[in-house]
Design a protein around this motif. Sequence first.
Motif, mmCIF file in Angstrom:
data_model
loop_
_atom_site.group_PDB
_atom_site.id
_atom_site.type_symbol
_atom_site.label_atom_id
_atom_site.label_comp_id
_atom_site.label_asym_id
_atom_site.label_seq_id
_atom_site.Cartn_x
_atom_site.Cartn_y
_atom_site.Cartn_z
ATOM 1 N N ASP A 197 0.851 -1.188 0.000
ATOM 2 C CA ASP A 197 0.000 0.000 0.000
ATOM 3 C C ASP A 197 0.886 1.236 0.000
ATOM 4 O OD1 ASP A 197 -1.794 2.031 0.411
ATOM 5 O OD2 ASP A 197 -2.738 1.140 2.182
ATOM 6 N N ALA A 198 0.840 2.000 -1.078
ATOM 7 C CA ALA A 198 1.705 3.178 -1.191
ATOM 8 C C ALA A 198 1.343 4.264 -0.183
ATOM 9 C CB ALA A 198 1.633 3.748 -2.600
ATOM 10 N N THR A 199 0.110 4.260 0.299
ATOM 11 C CA THR A 199 -0.293 5.323 1.236
ATOM 12 C C THR A 199 0.335 5.145 2.612
ATOM 13 O OG1 THR A 199 -2.291 4.139 1.958
ATOM 14 C CG2 THR A 199 -2.486 5.596 0.035
ATOM 15 N N THR A 200 0.758 3.941 2.945
ATOM 16 C CA THR A 200 1.395 3.705 4.241
ATOM 17 C C THR A 200 2.886 3.384 4.107
ATOM 18 O OG1 THR A 200 0.773 1.350 4.178
ATOM 19 C CG2 THR A 200 -0.764 2.885 5.250
ATOM 20 N N TRP A 201 3.358 3.266 2.872
ATOM 21 C CA TRP A 201 4.753 2.918 2.607
ATOM 22 C C TRP A 201 5.675 4.090 2.901
ATOM 23 C CZ3 TRP A 201 8.060 5.195 -0.963
ATOM 24 C CH2 TRP A 201 9.262 4.524 -1.231
ATOM 25 N N HIS A 202 6.830 3.804 3.440
ATOM 26 C CA HIS A 202 7.885 4.790 3.621
ATOM 27 C C HIS A 202 9.226 4.157 3.265
ATOM 28 C CE1 HIS A 202 4.799 6.783 6.061
ATOM 29 N NE2 HIS A 202 5.486 7.907 5.864
ATOM 30 N N LEU A 203 10.115 4.969 2.731
ATOM 31 C CA LEU A 203 11.480 4.541 2.484
ATOM 32 C C LEU A 203 12.350 5.152 3.578
ATOM 33 C CD1 LEU A 203 13.707 3.209 0.823
ATOM 34 C CD2 LEU A 203 13.758 5.258 -0.625
ATOM 35 N N ARG A 204 12.958 4.290 4.380
ATOM 36 C CA ARG A 204 13.744 4.744 5.531
ATOM 37 C C ARG A 204 15.231 4.703 5.212
ATOM 38 N NH1 ARG A 204 15.719 2.505 10.756
ATOM 39 N NH2 ARG A 204 15.298 0.386 9.983
ATOM 40 N N LEU A 205 15.911 5.830 5.390
ATOM 41 C CA LEU A 205 17.355 5.911 5.244
ATOM 42 C C LEU A 205 17.964 6.071 6.629
ATOM 43 C CD1 LEU A 205 16.400 6.573 2.311
ATOM 44 C CD2 LEU A 205 18.415 8.038 2.122
ATOM 45 N N HIS A 206 18.909 5.193 6.960
ATOM 46 C CA HIS A 206 19.479 5.210 8.306
ATOM 47 C C HIS A 206 20.905 4.682 8.253
ATOM 48 C CE1 HIS A 206 19.245 0.782 8.959
ATOM 49 N NE2 HIS A 206 18.292 0.879 8.041
ATOM 50 N N GLY A 207 21.602 4.755 9.380
ATOM 51 C CA GLY A 207 22.944 4.187 9.486
ATOM 52 C C GLY A 207 23.980 5.211 9.890
ATOM 53 N N ALA A 208 25.144 4.681 10.261
ATOM 54 C CA ALA A 208 26.226 5.537 10.759
ATOM 55 C C ALA A 208 26.793 6.458 9.695
ATOM 56 C CB ALA A 208 27.346 4.658 11.329
ATOM 57 N N GLY A 209 26.514 6.177 8.441
ATOM 58 C CA GLY A 209 27.019 7.009 7.360
ATOM 59 C C GLY A 209 26.172 8.210 7.044
ATOM 60 N N LEU A 210 25.123 8.453 7.854
ATOM 61 C CA LEU A 210 24.227 9.597 7.639
ATOM 62 C C LEU A 210 24.236 10.513 8.853
ATOM 63 C CD1 LEU A 210 21.128 7.797 6.060
ATOM 64 C CD2 LEU A 210 22.968 8.977 4.849
ATOM 65 N N ARG A 211 24.161 11.810 8.610
ATOM 66 C CA ARG A 211 24.083 12.772 9.712
ATOM 67 C C ARG A 211 22.650 12.923 10.218
ATOM 68 N NH1 ARG A 211 27.621 15.777 6.205
ATOM 69 N NH2 ARG A 211 29.747 15.900 7.055
ATOM 70 N N CYS A 212 21.685 12.851 9.331
ATOM 71 C CA CYS A 212 20.284 13.048 9.731
ATOM 72 C C CYS A 212 19.393 12.035 9.015
ATOM 73 C CB CYS A 212 19.823 14.478 9.442
ATOM 74 S SG CYS A 212 20.281 15.109 7.816
ATOM 75 N N PRO A 213 19.246 10.834 9.574
ATOM 76 C CA PRO A 213 18.403 9.799 8.966
ATOM 77 C C PRO A 213 17.021 10.347 8.619
ATOM 78 C CG PRO A 213 19.613 8.900 10.811
ATOM 79 C CD PRO A 213 19.867 10.381 10.829
ATOM 80 N N ARG A 214 16.455 9.845 7.517
ATOM 81 C CA ARG A 214 15.189 10.373 7.010
ATOM 82 C C ARG A 214 14.249 9.248 6.616
ATOM 83 N NH1 ARG A 214 14.881 15.232 4.265
ATOM 84 N NH2 ARG A 214 12.694 14.605 4.029
ATOM 85 N N GLU A 215 12.980 9.580 6.537
ATOM 86 C CA GLU A 215 11.978 8.723 5.917
ATOM 87 C C GLU A 215 11.284 9.530 4.836
ATOM 88 O OE1 GLU A 215 9.141 6.899 8.457
ATOM 89 O OE2 GLU A 215 10.560 5.434 9.269
ATOM 90 N N PHE A 216 11.008 8.877 3.721
ATOM 91 C CA PHE A 216 10.325 9.532 2.615
ATOM 92 C C PHE A 216 9.059 8.756 2.285
ATOM 93 C CE2 PHE A 216 14.856 10.363 2.156
ATOM 94 C CZ PHE A 216 14.887 11.752 1.972
#
Length: 349
Positions: free
Chosen positions: A55-74
């Motif tokens: 379901d695209a309405t509840t889907w999120h792409l999560r970016l995380h990890g030690a290689g990021l300064r500010c993890p995000r979700e899109f």
Amino acid sequence: MRNATATILKPLPDHLFKVHGESAEMRWEAMSGQGYHTPIDRFFVRNHTYTPLIDATTWHLRLHGAGLRCPREFSYEELRAMPSRTYDVAIECAGNGRRFYGRQQHEAAPGTQWGLGAIGVARWRGVPLKHLLKEAGVRPDAVDVLPVGLDAPFEDHGHVRRPLPIDKAMDDVLVAYEMNGERLPPDHGFPARLVVPGWVGIASVKWLGEIEVSTSKLLSPWNTVFYPDVTTQPVKSAFELAWNARLPISRVPLVLHGRSWSGRGRIVRVEVSFDGGLTWREAESHGRHLVSAWLPWHVTWAPRRPGRYFLMARATDETGAAQALTIPRHPFGYHFDAVVQHPIEVVIG
């Protein structure tokens, strides 16, 4: 007409596909007259388990990890609202051509016995991965990027995931949400997938759910157990003809069509043989000539006698890499890039 399997949602008619369990191989004759891109209805499918419905309405792409300064979700809508790019790119399974290790070289390799139909070129639209990484504050000491799929876990190995080096991730990788001008279909990765130009298909992870960015090397079963030491795709060629096609003797020369491709660079020459490799004739190219996709070509032939023939095509790319008549056996059956002997029958009338 074959109905879709339990693992694939789209129809898999016999004249378009050869089904291999949870995957489906395009028949090359299905590309005849189809233009540059592979239509969605005949684009090959490689699944490890089965196609998920997300379901695209509840889907999120999560970016995380030690290689990021500010993890995000899109969210899906956020992704589609970002500046987009459109690329023509081939996606090809690393095992494409595996059956020829056994059929031609008598050294069969384990795994799905693909012919040459585990490839397709589509027009992909999406957001460059480097844009998302910059949005999440990618660090200068980032090393690897690990995309993770949302399809069901494969055996006891977990979700499909395969790391990319940060240099490749920040180069030409796309997070795609459209395919050939349409919303990405479920079988091909909806809501979003990676498209990794030039690399083996397993790198283009479907049904993206998360991306980890690390400051050290990452490992997964998909770069240690299943696809070790395979990245860039080699040079290959295929005729747009059925296997064992029947061609008529004619006073007018036949025009045979095919396509060649390489993950390393543009195709600069294609040669065709009708006599088992004794003589070769250069084919004429036509259409687009893209690094990340393929080169269409054609050649004329006027067979004088009926009987069984083997058509052979060999390509050379701009790096000098060329197809040989035989290659060493790969233990997993990957990267078969020798010249394929395509059987046909010439008939009277």
